[in-house]
Enzyme design. Structure first.
Site, PDB file in Angstrom:
ATOM      1  CG  HIS A 213      -0.082   0.899   0.901  1.00 42.40           C
ATOM      2  ND1 HIS A 213      -1.455   0.899   0.824  1.00 42.40           N
ATOM      3  CD2 HIS A 213       0.214   1.586   2.040  1.00 42.40           C
ATOM      4  CE1 HIS A 213      -1.962   1.540   1.853  1.00 42.40           C
ATOM      5  NE2 HIS A 213      -0.962   1.977   2.598  1.00 42.40           N
TER       6      HIS A 213
ATOM      7  CD  GLU B  18      -0.988  -3.379  -3.395  1.00 42.68           C
ATOM      8  OE1 GLU B  18      -2.074  -3.946  -3.192  1.00 42.68           O
ATOM      9  OE2 GLU B  18      -0.340  -2.810  -2.482  1.00 42.68           O
TER      10      GLU B  18
ATOM     11  CB  CYS C 257      -5.902  -0.680   0.106  1.00 39.97           C
ATOM     12  SG  CYS C 257      -4.532   0.443  -0.270  1.00 39.97           S
TER      13      CYS C 257
ATOM     14  CB  CYS D 293      -2.685  -0.074  -3.956  1.00 38.48           C
ATOM     15  SG  CYS D 293      -1.563   0.034  -2.547  1.00 38.48           S
TER      16      CYS D 293
END
Length: 210
Positions: free
Chosen positions: A56, A58, A83, A86
């Protein structure tokens, strides 16, 4: 324009570098360090593997900053709302709640990480205060025999094998594994002999390899 205004304009450029062959949903993020350096990241998906193996944006951003030895992120700009994974992983940064974050595809207003995950569960619940978190220097002990298997496919010219071992062990010592105390690492070399290394970064919810 202020630095933070210019900073948010980098998000579309980062987003174009995402690799998303499965979801077709690119995400880009940029982070601002204390020194004024800016770090970019994207989401990465891998053909033939489930989305649970994706990286992801982040999380990529945090380990990107950690890999170059930065100790603090002041602000994050991201293309889409983080999400749950994260939001949890960001808790591995000491003082994460005060980091400013802006979602450029949403209402584009600055908020804090703490507003995205009120009353978080994380390292402050699980670890003593002296344990370094993800952006702090680590020197994880390598218990037992730290020998690393090296597969060079016949390309280990000169001291390449020794450099691969050294880089892998350094990455293990720098790994963020306070919950398992089991640092893991790897190192690879390109055709010109340049070595790249990485190790684990743990959170209670997810492992990130960088």
């Amino acid at each position: 324009w202020t630095l933070l205004k210019r900073f948010t304009l980098l998000v579309p450029s980062a987003m174009r570098r995402a690799r998303v062959p499965i979801s077709r949903f690119p995400v880009g993020a940029v982070g601002l360090g204390m020194s004024g350096c800016i770090y970019a990241s994207v989401n990465l998906e891998f053909r033939g593997l489930p989305l649970s193996h994706s990286i992801h944006a982040e999380q990529f951003l945090v380990v990107n900053a950690a890999a170059v030895g930065k100790s603090k992120l002041c602000a994050i700009a991201i293309s889409h709302m983080p999400c749950g994974h994260c939001r949890q992983f960001l808790q591995e940064i000491r003082g994460a709640g005060g980091i400013r974050i802006i979602v450029t595809s949403s209402d584009a207003k600055w908020r804090t990480v703490s507003s995205l995950l009120p009353r978080p569960f994380g390292p402050h619940d699980l670890l003593p205060k002296h344990v370094p978190l993800v952006l702090k220097p680590h020197d994880s002990p390598l218990v037992g025999n730290p020998a690393t298997a090296v597969i060079t496919n016949g390309f280990a010219n000169g001291d390449l094998e020794a450099r691969l071992r050294e880089a892998a062990e350094a990455a293990a010592r720098a790994a963020h594994t306070p919950y398992s105390e089991c640092p893991s690492r790897f190192a690879v070399a390109d055709g010109e002999g340049r070595v790249y290394a990485g190790g684990y970064a743990w959170s209670p919810r997810r492992i990130i390899r960088h």
